[in-house]
Design a protein around this motif. Structure first.
Motif: not given
Ligand code: CU
Ligand code: C2O
Length: 442
Positions: A371-373, A425, A427, A430, A435
């Motif tokens: 998952v990517h926020p 992202c 996270n 990440h 990202l």
């Molecule tokens: Cu991410």
């Protein structure tokens, strides 16, 4: 900034700090607007002013005015806010980013994009009008995967301007309760810096607006025991027609906020829970049940009542794909398994070019296994659909949106805030692993 770093210094890619792209010698370009010109009002004195002094602790943690989280920055809608950032001794330099606040680009606090990191002993003044009431937060945007995780952060609350309407005569006014969630190494999950239960003394029948902020790298579940709740706002944007919910959890995306309305029951207390911590809302000594997280989640795609979002996403001026995947390759010369955007590795990822006034539709899909926020700076986006299922609830506006593996979200936003904006992202490791890209105004 958040992203991968190069020898030029953290975040120092694509652009020099705070400067527009430079034309090759002998060519001319349309005079680009400099980020330096896109700043808050400095012609009058601010309505509220804070000095936030950032320091490093011997154990590697960070404090803001001696604590973590730092002081709450509070303003009333319409206030001109000034924050003086002082870096006492953070050797790598630091900045403050106003997560979720659509500030002028030059006040966005992204090291290497909108400003240079403030060196130890240095100072930087931020100014912006707090024009959207809601729950936000601030954090460092310099080496953020370390500085944010280690506590360089705090909450921002913008209270609505006092309304001209007569106050609701039916009951007591709502009490504001802030709940900033953060996980510290060696301490675990905290709420406003405390572990375990946090008592919030309130009378029976008292309604509270609980402002939850997720500052961690991953999503968290929130649920309420002993009372029903309503989701009043997400990411600082009020939902239309929120209805009472019971026995369901809310997923709080990394970086995101939800405001829940919870009424203290006639007897006992209500418990607002996240794994490991809770707020106990009720008279001193009153007990509240503890329950495991409900298996059923509240889906914001169909929560609340539809209303006019203020623009027509069907008349998109630009459409972009933001496809997240993963592969082996070189990122800034380093071999590894990195995130890709539209199959490109940082720094060769596409930038999204827009013009002021555009309606932009972006399709975000994730085939990366995690998952990517995803967080867009400077704008709020309207969620149009998920996996082709259109939103049928309240207009649902986000600045931070979980895009789970295998899912596709379609979002739309108005390009109404010129500058260079990160879209990455949240996270934060990440982002460091590639990202991250930018939304750029022509
Ligand atoms: Cu991410
Ligand atoms: Cu809260 Cu670019 O970050």
């Amino acid at each position: 900034g958040t992203g991968p770093t190069s020898a030029a210094g953290p975040g120092g890619h694509h652009h020099g700090a705070g400067t527009a792209p430079v034309a090759a010698p002998g060519t001319t370009v349309a005079d680009p607007v400099s980020v330096r010109d896109l700043v808050g009002d400095r012609s009058r004195s601010p309505d509220v002013s804070y000095t936030l002094t950032v320091a490093q602790r011997p154990d590697g943690g960070y404090t803001v005015n001696g604590t973590s989280p730092g002081p709450v920055v509070e303003a009333t809608q319409g206030d001109l806010v000034q924050v003086v950032l002082r870096n006492e001794d953070v050797a790598e330099g630091t900045t403050l980013h106003w997560h979720g606040m659509d500030v002028p680009n030059g006040e966005d606090g992204v090291a290497g994009v909108t400003q240079d990191a403030v060196p130890a002993g240095g100072e930087h003044v931020y100014r912006f009008v707090a024009d959207e009431p809601g729950t936000y937060w601030y954090h460092s945007h310099q080496i953020s995967h370390e500085q944010v995780v280690r506590g360089l952060l705090g909450a921002v609350v913008v209270h609505p301007a006092p309304s001209a309407e007569a106050p609701d005569a039916d009951g007591p006014p709502t009490t504001d309760v802030l709940a900033l969630l953060h996980t510290y190494a060696g301490v675990g999950r905290t709420v406003n810096g405390s572990t375990g239960d946090t008592p919030v003394p309130l009378a029976p029948g008292q309604p509270a607006r609980v402002r939850l902020v997720n500052t961690d790298d991953g999503p968290t579940q929130i649920w309420v025991s002993g009372a029903a709740y309503r989701v009043l706002a997400v990411d600082g944007q009020d939902l239309n027609g929120p209805t009472p919910v019971q026995g369901r959890r809310v997923t709080l995306t990394a970086g995101a906020r939800v405001d829940l309305e919870v009424e203290v029951p006639a007897t006992g207390a209500a418990r607002v829970q996240a794994p490991g911590v809770s707020l106990v809302l009720g008279p001193a000594g009153a007990t509240a049940p503890t329950t495991p997280a409900p298996s059923e989640a509240l889906d914001l795609l169909s929560y609340g009542t539809p209303a006019d979002p203020g623009f027509d996403p069907a008349r998109a001026d630009r459409r972009f794909d933001y496809v997240i995947s993963r592969r082996f390759g070189l990122l800034d010369g380093r071999p590894g398994l990195w995130w890709t955007i539209n199959d490109h590795l940082f720094p060769d990822v596409p930038m999204f070019m827009v013009a002021e006034g555009d309606v932009v539709v972006m399709t975000m899909s994730n085939y990366s296994g995690e998952v990517h926020p995803m967080h867009l700076h400077g704008h709020h986006a309207l969620v149009l659909s998920r996996d082709g299922v259109p939103s049928t609830g309240s207009p649902w506006w986000v600045d931070s949106l979980d895009v789970p593996d295998g899912q596709t979200y379609e979002i739309a936003f108005a390009a109404d805030n010129p500058g260079i904006w990160m879209d990455h992202c949240h996270n934060l490791p990440h982002a460091r692993e590639g990202l991250v890209t930018h939304l750029m105004y022509e």
